[in-house]
Design an enzyme around this catalytic site. Structure first.
Site, short mmCIF file in Angstrom:
data_model
loop_
_atom_site.label_atom_id
_atom_site.label_comp_id
_atom_site.label_asym_id
_atom_site.label_seq_id
_atom_site.Cartn_x
_atom_site.Cartn_y
_atom_site.Cartn_z
N CYS A 84 38.87 43.43 -48.74
CA CYS A 84 39.00 43.67 -47.05
C CYS A 84 37.59 43.55 -46.63
CB CYS A 84 39.60 45.30 -47.42
SG CYS A 84 40.05 45.60 -45.75
N HIS A 191 44.40 44.31 -49.70
CA HIS A 191 44.20 45.13 -50.65
C HIS A 191 44.84 44.87 -52.00
CE1 HIS A 191 41.32 48.05 -48.81
NE2 HIS A 191 41.97 47.72 -47.60
N GLU A 193 44.37 46.16 -54.92
CA GLU A 193 44.50 47.37 -55.49
C GLU A 193 45.64 47.99 -55.22
OE1 GLU A 193 42.54 46.60 -53.27
OE2 GLU A 193 41.65 48.45 -52.35
#
Lengths: 209, 264
Positions: A84, A191, A193
């Site tokens: 990001c 993202h 994650e």
């Protein structure tokens, strides 16, 4: 999910941003040896590095300068994944600057040529927030096993346009780089994650580089 | 294409997920972490955890559950309730939340929105707005302290004015809780959401009123919201999330497809 080599050491570069935990937890679900550090010695000794970041380019760059990490990051030869804002810090400069600042663009780490610009999205909403489809430009190891059109989670208002270093693209009124790459430096605008199994697959691919 | 988001909301009290009707009479639904995991597996696009007692109780609330959720959940989640300062927000974000949602404290101190924006960035600043249609004034008005019946009060602010102000101050997303509809499962407040949509250039999330699958279709189609939040229809198993997403896809709404890895 296959278990990765436990001897591999992954370091999350502590850029001074608040939410590094979600990246750390995601990596810990895939590999055992994960450290968060702003110590150049620890960073240089890592096998894989993550450059995370939320907030604004200027505050993140200020924090990196204050911690004297810029030259350390620029000298890295092992695989580095920017996430990001971390991806945006990898290019030459960013239009994102301090609120009401008269200064020019924010100089970034210049690991990959390119410029971060505010997205022009017409009547659509900014930030670009939510799950959007990603198309890899060519079959690469980072996107191994990830079909075209896979959804990843995005939250951002600035982006890098599609250009020669684009690894994958996405579309939100305008096309933009969802992933970029040069040499050992990789960056993703989304993202991983927070992108469910698709994100975990991408992170695992990175750890397997 | 950016997908519309389906967002289960888990109201949390003392570490348990609870659900009330029109913000009242809470019953315990279950433990937070297994419920959160279950929703993520079913295809929820995002989760909101709303600590319903925090803002009205004036007490320091144990938020260690945020970290436990962040360890197991790999979709974005937002924490709301009791966040009164930049420091409170920082602690929640450090524990692994992606966004923090502020409601009553932003009404008491609108400048807080700007400070949150400048410290953590617009992307994690969500403003929750409890809006009620006042039949006397024929206006949508903002309420605060809705977690506690005794303290719930009209702020005197008009909803659309507050929507505009929070955006100017740096909000990255707005969740509009339409109080007249909350918990009664008669459908989202389309008229109000359309009104707010016209005043809102950041993502807008509809909250309050979901009871049937077509309510989600209606709110996406007619009010052009970015996400639809619901609680009881998911908690009580009235609408299974995979079935809802299949239904919306069949109606032409852009909905996230499950990840299926290629095996070449």
């Amino acid at each position: 999910m296959s278990v990765l080599s436990s001897s591999q050491h992954t370091v999350i570069i502590n850029t001074g941003c608040a939410n590094i935990s979600s990246v750390k937890f995601a990596l810990q679900r895939l590999t055992q040896n994960v450290t968060v550090s702003d110590d150049p010695k620890v960073i240089c000794a890592a096998d894989k590095l993550i450059l995370p970041g939320v907030g604004s380019a200027n505050s993140a760059m200020e924090s990196i300068e204050k911690k004297q990490l810029a030259s350390c990051i620029q000298s890295l030869a092992q695989p580095v994944l920017g996430v990001c804002l971390g991806m945006q810090l990898m290019v030459t400069d960013s239009q994102e600057k301090a609120h009401q600042s008269d200064l020019g663009n924010t100089p970034c780490l210049n690991l990959i040529p390119g410029q971060v610009k505010r997205m022009q999205v017409g009547d659509l909403r900014l930030p670009h927030m939510g799950w959007n489809t990603v198309e890899a430009v060519e079959q690469t190891s980072l996107f191994k096993g990830i079909p075209q059109g896979t959804y990843f989670y995005f939250v951002h208002s600035f982006a890098v346009e599609v250009y020669s270093h684009t690894l994958a693209s996405s579309q939100y009124d305008m096309p933009f780089s969802a992933a970029i790459h040069r040499d050992n430096f990789y960056g993703v605008q989304f993202h991983p994650e927070r992108s469910g199994d698709a994100g975990a697959t991408l992170l695992e691919n990175f750890l397997n580089l | 294409m950016l997908a519309r988001r389906i967002i289960p909301c888990l109201d949390v009290r003392d570490g348990k997920v609870v659900k009330g009707v029109k913000f009242r009479n809470h019953e315990i639904i279950g433990d937070i972490v297994p419920l959160a995991e279950q929703y993520a597996q079913q295809g929820a696009d995002e989760l909101v955890f709303y600590d319903i007692t925090a803002s009205s109780d004036q007490r320091v609330v144990d938020k260690s559950w945020v970290s436990r959720i962040a360890q197991v959940i790999d979709i974005p989640f937002c924490v709301a309730g009791g966040i009164k300062s930049v420091e409170d927000a920082g602690r929640i974000l450090e524990m692994g939340a992606d966004k923090i949602s502020v409601n009553s404290p932003a009404l008491a101190d609108p400048e807080l929105i700007t400070r949150l924006h400048d410290t953590y960035g617009q992307q994690c600043v969500v403003i929750g707005i409890d809006s009620y249609f006042n039949k006397q004034s024929q206006q949508f008005e903002v309420y605060q302290f809705t977690g506690d019946e005794k303290r719930t009060q009209n702020t005197g602010r008009l909803t659309v004015d507050w929507v505009k102000e929070v955006q100017q101050r740096g909000a990255g997303e707005i969740v509009l809780n339409c109080m007249n509809q909350d918990g009664v499962r008669q459908g989202y407040d389309i008229a109000q959401l359309r009104l707010v949509r016209d005043a809102c250039t950041v993502p807008l999330i509809a909250s309050g009123g979901a009871g049937e699958k077509h309510h989600f279709y209606d709110v996406f189609k007619q009010a052009d919201v970015d996400g639809a939040l619901a609680a009881s229809v998911f908690h009580k198993g009235i609408i299974p999330i995979p079935e809802l997403k299949d239904f919306l896809r069949a109606q032409g709404v852009v909905i996230r497809e499950d990840f299926v890895p290629t095996t070449s």
